[in-house]
Design an enzyme around this catalytic site. Structure first.
Site, short mmCIF file in Angstrom:
data_model
loop_
_atom_site.label_atom_id
_atom_site.label_comp_id
_atom_site.label_asym_id
_atom_site.label_seq_id
_atom_site.Cartn_x
_atom_site.Cartn_y
_atom_site.Cartn_z
CG HIS A 19 42.85 46.64 38.54
ND1 HIS A 19 44.06 47.41 38.38
CD2 HIS A 19 42.29 47.09 37.46
CE1 HIS A 19 43.80 48.63 37.68
NE2 HIS A 19 42.82 48.37 37.04
CB CYS A 51 50.71 47.90 38.70
SG CYS A 51 49.60 47.08 39.61
#
Length: 263
Positions: A168, A255
């Site tokens: 990511h 996250c």
């Protein structure tokens, strides 16, 4: 005026499920310990609450092993929320499962529709723009759908490149304040942060690039002393939280929560 990009009244977290041991991972470096993961998660929630924020911890969803990584499922602003469309097929249902909870906080919720994919881990919101890194989980169609949806709230989207082999965009960067980004050297070398002040992760500590600025705190993974020293030296209030088990599943500090201040 408080900075919208890191001043939050609320956060949503989700309890790790027993099925977390089946979570996705780019490289298998061992099975996470559920007990240790839960302890780290408890410490993380406590850190967010210590700033005065209202933190809601949602129940585990056994059918979605990666659902503890709640950030990938939505993007939250003051004006409304965007339900994401995760790029991993096993995670598609996570976003829909989160929508009812978000309706408790927002009148306006919009949804990324097929065919595009986009995950929250690829999105860095600053005071002036939304940076989105294309990756294996976020494609051009997903970015364009996001651009169209957030235009109603006056947000500008800028597309940037995630380094090869990086899951990511935010694996390699984080917001520290209105003008400052923490970044790995490999990411900042692309020039994507040329209009910002950049603090680089210390040599061999690139794995701590994913942290969060949450109100007065910088919440970062424990075990990266040189970078922590850099941040403390720069005047930030650093709180270190264990992250060894989430890291086995490519997870980091951002996250584990959705952070927002609904109007």
């Amino acid at each position: 005026m408080n900075a919208k990009s890191y001043t939050f009244s609320h956060a949503l977290c989700r309890t790790p499920s027993r099925s977390i041991i089946d979570g996705l991972r780019a490289v298998d470096v061992g099975t996470p310990s559920l007990d240790l993961f839960q302890q780290h998660h408890t410490d993380y929630v406590a850190a967010l609450r210590s700033t005065g924020a209202d933190v809601t911890v949602l129940d585990a969803i056994e059918g979605f092993p990666d659902s503890v990584f709640i950030e990938d499922a939505a993007l939250c602003f003051q004006e409304g929320a965007v339900i994401m469309r995760p790029g991993a097929p096993t995670r598609l249902g996570e976003a829909a499962a989160l929508a009812p909870t978000l309706r408790d906080f927002y009148e306006e919720i919009v949804t990324i529709e097929a065919p595009g994919f986009i995950e929250g881990g690829d999105i860095l919101t600053t005071e002036r723009e939304i940076l989105v890194g294309t990756s294996a989980r976020t494609d051009d169609a997903g970015v364009e759908e996001l651009r169209r949806l957030v235009d109603r709230w006056g947000y500008k989207v800028r597309v940037v490149n995630t380094p090869p082999g990086v899951l990511h965009f935010k694996t390699d960067c984080s917001l520290l304040d209105e003008e400052t980004i923490l970044s790995t050297k490999r990411l900042s070398a692309s020039g994507c942060f040329e209009d910002y002040k950049v603090i680089h992760t210390a040599e061999d500590e690139e794995a701590c690039a994913n942290l969060i600025r949450f109100n007065s705190l910088i919440v970062m993974p424990a075990g990266f002393p040189k970078t922590a020293e850099k941040l403390v030296g720069a005047g930030y209030n650093v709180k270190e939280i264990g992250n060894t088990e989430a890291a086995k599943l490519d997870g980091g500090m951002s996250c584990l929560s959705l952070r927002f201040s609904p109007k």
